[in-house]
Design an enzyme around this catalytic site. Structure first.
Site, PDB file in Angstrom:
ATOM      1  N   ASP A 166     -16.671  38.122  32.748  1.00 45.60           N
ATOM      2  CA  ASP A 166     -16.215  36.712  33.281  1.00 45.60           C
ATOM      3  C   ASP A 166     -17.143  36.275  34.250  1.00 45.60           C
ATOM      4  O   ASP A 166     -17.579  35.084  33.907  1.00 45.60           O
ATOM      5  CB  ASP A 166     -14.882  36.865  34.274  1.00 45.60           C
ATOM      6  CG  ASP A 166     -13.585  36.878  33.012  1.00 45.60           C
ATOM      7  OD1 ASP A 166     -13.916  36.808  31.800  1.00 45.60           O
ATOM      8  OD2 ASP A 166     -12.474  37.366  33.420  1.00 45.60           O
TER       9      ASP A 166
ATOM     10  N   ASN B 209     -18.576  43.833  28.268  1.00 47.61           N
ATOM     11  CA  ASN B 209     -17.136  44.118  28.741  1.00 47.61           C
ATOM     12  C   ASN B 209     -16.644  45.465  28.645  1.00 47.61           C
ATOM     13  O   ASN B 209     -16.306  46.065  29.452  1.00 47.61           O
ATOM     14  CB  ASN B 209     -16.237  43.332  27.753  1.00 47.61           C
ATOM     15  CG  ASN B 209     -16.189  41.883  27.908  1.00 47.61           C
ATOM     16  OD1 ASN B 209     -16.216  41.297  29.139  1.00 47.61           O
ATOM     17  ND2 ASN B 209     -15.826  40.890  27.010  1.00 47.61           N
TER      18      ASN B 209
ATOM     19  N   ASP C 204     -24.270  31.750  21.247  1.00 50.63           N
ATOM     20  CA  ASP C 204     -23.394  32.900  21.265  1.00 50.63           C
ATOM     21  C   ASP C 204     -24.044  33.957  22.249  1.00 50.63           C
ATOM     22  O   ASP C 204     -25.335  34.203  21.944  1.00 50.63           O
ATOM     23  CB  ASP C 204     -23.077  33.446  20.035  1.00 50.63           C
ATOM     24  CG  ASP C 204     -22.073  34.707  20.050  1.00 50.63           C
ATOM     25  OD1 ASP C 204     -20.919  34.403  19.861  1.00 50.63           O
ATOM     26  OD2 ASP C 204     -22.456  35.707  20.033  1.00 50.63           O
TER      27      ASP C 204
ATOM     28  N   GLU D 151     -17.104  34.296  23.938  1.00 48.34           N
ATOM     29  CA  GLU D 151     -18.520  34.108  24.355  1.00 48.34           C
ATOM     30  C   GLU D 151     -19.370  32.952  23.925  1.00 48.34           C
ATOM     31  O   GLU D 151     -20.560  33.044  23.834  1.00 48.34           O
ATOM     32  CB  GLU D 151     -19.024  35.335  24.302  1.00 48.34           C
ATOM     33  CG  GLU D 151     -19.605  35.807  22.622  1.00 48.34           C
ATOM     34  CD  GLU D 151     -18.146  36.312  22.196  1.00 48.34           C
ATOM     35  OE1 GLU D 151     -18.568  37.263  21.341  1.00 48.34           O
ATOM     36  OE2 GLU D 151     -17.156  36.520  22.953  1.00 48.34           O
TER      37      GLU D 151
END
Length: 534
Positions: A423, A414, A406, A449
């Protein structure tokens, strides 16, 4: 009516196949005629055999009846001789010898007085004269005082015999006993002389004689004499006073074609019979010879039909196989299709249409299959592929290791740089996973993620080392946001940490959670202590 037309370059219409159907129909008709002929021949031969056996039984019954009439007359004459008192005591034995020699009907003769004592015998063995008869047959003769023919019984001589008796009365009508003749059933006797000694018969036919109670008194197998066969359907008819013929199963369980008749003078019965299998074998031989003669023509016709059918059906069969493979999704097994010219017009048109359809279907199938198993953002395998692969490994009980990872604090990426940069970071990680994994390992996007590596036949230590390599490499390289990003990773393996994929993934998730709790940017191998102290 659609007319058959020939098209240059397009083959002929499917209606030409009707010719092959006609030829095949001829073959089936021949087979049907053979079966019908077999049954008809069998029925006809069975009827003839039944009738011949009844004729044989009737002729033999006439012969036996004639002989028994002669026996009765001879004993009646002897009875008249012994009705004179002095004849019963004066040279009685010599007279019995004379009677037995002149008639040759009986194996022995005896003179019995009204008390049942034997007063004279022929042949005289020295031990019969003076004995009192106690058999049921002799008691019946003494009681009923009329001409009798007994059932088979064992006499004082230990022989199985039939007793034929004639009562003796004085001139004034006083009963004085009887004169009797015996037939030794197991020895040479009058029945052998009348009916003959039956030798082996090619078709298995034979005849036998029963008394009015179903006891065998003559049979080609001497050992059967004395057996009671009243349960035999033909013998049951005889005991009911009837003659005729029938198909039956005898007391030995053998199907027979039997004819039977009554001997009126003694109410005996004669059965002449033939095994039913003999008729079947005979008819089978006839049919076999017929088939042997026609076989070359049928084989030639069959080869012609097979050749024509194969030639005509091949293109359609080939297209059907291709369609089946495509329906199963096995497109890799479908050879390259190309337009071919066949004799069948319809096959050519169908082949052309199927080639076009297969090309479109193949392209769509390949695209859909790739889309269904690929994550659109990263190009890695997706969650669906991940679940399917682990389920397959579970079925095979194949060992493997799982690295669940992760991105640390991805939400802040973000929030700070925007989702487009987020992205790019995900794609950046995907590229590093592909570069860092071994050949044969699988990299998947697990969700959001979260990413996962699957190591077939890999153990936990190997997976941990691979996880550390990826984590460390990611730490020292700038991500698309201008600085490095870090990973937290959890490692577990099958079957060490779980008995199923769900359990192993859960263990890897617990290890990942432990890595987060301990400060992130680290790899943790699952251990039982993690389960008890999350």
């Amino acid at each position: 009516m659609h007319r058959l037309r020939f098209w240059r370059g397009k083959g002929i219409h499917l209606s030409v196949i009707f010719t092959a159907v006609v030829v095949l129909s001829v073959t089936l008709t021949a087979a049907l005629n053979t079966i019908v002929g077999f049954e008809a021949q069998k029925d006809s031969l069975s009827r003839n055999t039944l009738e011949l056996n009844q004729i044989t039984a009737n002729e033999l019954s006439v012969a036996v009846d004639t002989i028994f009439d002669s026996m009765t007359q001879s004993l009646n004459s002897a009875s008249a001789h012994f009705s004179i008192s002095e004849n019963r005591v004066k040279e009685a034995a010599k007279w019995l010898d004379f009677v037995r020699g002149s008639m040759s009907f009986f194996n022995s003769l005896a003179l019995v007085d009204e008390s049942g004592k034997i007063t004279a015998a022929s042949p005289d063995n020295g031990d019969l004269v003076g004995q009192v008869l106690k058999s049921a047959a002799s008691k019946q003769a003494l009681t009923e005082r009329k001409p009798l023919v007994s059932e088979p019984y064992v006499a004082v001589t230990n022989r199985l015999i039939v007793l034929v008796s004639q009562p003796i009365f004085d001139g004034d009508g006083t009963y004085r006993g009887f004169i009797c003749g015996t037939i030794y059933l197991h020895g040479s006797n009058v029945l052998d002389k009348i009916l003959g000694k039956q030798g082996p018969n090619l078709n298995g036919s034979y005849y036998y004689v029963v008394d009015k109670k179903g006891n065998i008194i003559y049979h080609p197998e001497k050992i059967r004499i004395g057996d009671n066969v009243a349960s035999n359907p033909a013998v049951a008819e005889i005991m009911a006073g009837k003659g005729g013929h029938m198909k039956l199963v005898n007391t030995k369980g053998v199907p027979m074609l039997s004819g039977y008749a009554i001997v009126p003078s003694v109410q005996w019965g004669i059965v002449s019979q033939t095994p039913a299998a003999t008729v079947t074998d005979s008819v089978r031989g006839i049919v076999a010879r017929m088939a042997l003669v026609s076989m070359p023509f049928i084989l030639l016709l069959a080869l012609l039909v097979i050749g024509v059918s194969h030639r005509l059906a091949f293109p359609l069969r080939r297209l059907a196989v291709y369609a089946s493979l495509l329906n199963k999704g096995e497109t890799d097994k479908v050879p390259a299709l190309r337009l071919r010219h066949h004799l069948i017009y319809e096959a050519n048109e169908l082949n052309r249409a199927v080639i076009d359809a297969f090309r479109v279907m193949g392209d769509r199938t390949e695209a859909l299959s790739l889309e269904a198993q690929t994550d659109a953002l990263t190009g890695l395998h997706n969650r669906r592929f991940f679940d399917s692969l682990l389920a397959s490994w579970d079925r095979q009980q194949m060992p493997y290791a799982v690295v669940l990872m992760d991105l640390d604090r991805f939400k802040s990426v973000n929030d700070t740089y925007g989702h487009l940069k987020g992205d790019e970071v995900l794609r950046f990680l995907a590229a590093r996973l592909i570069a860092g994994k071994r050949d044969g390992d699988y990299a998947c996007r697990y969700g959001g993620e979260e990413f996962v590596l699957l190591l077939p036949y890999g153990d936990k230590e190997l997976a941990y080392q691979l996880a550390e390599n990826i984590r460390i490499a990611l730490m020292v390289e700038d991500a698309p946001i201008g600085k490095p990003v870090t990973l937290s990773l959890g490692v577990a393996s099958y079957p060490e940490d779980g008995a199923s994929a769900a359990e192993v993934v859960h263990c890897a998730d617990l290890a990942l959670y432990q890595a987060k709790e301990k400060g992130r940017n680290r790899s943790v191998m699952y251990a039982a202590s993690i389960q008890s102290n999350p």
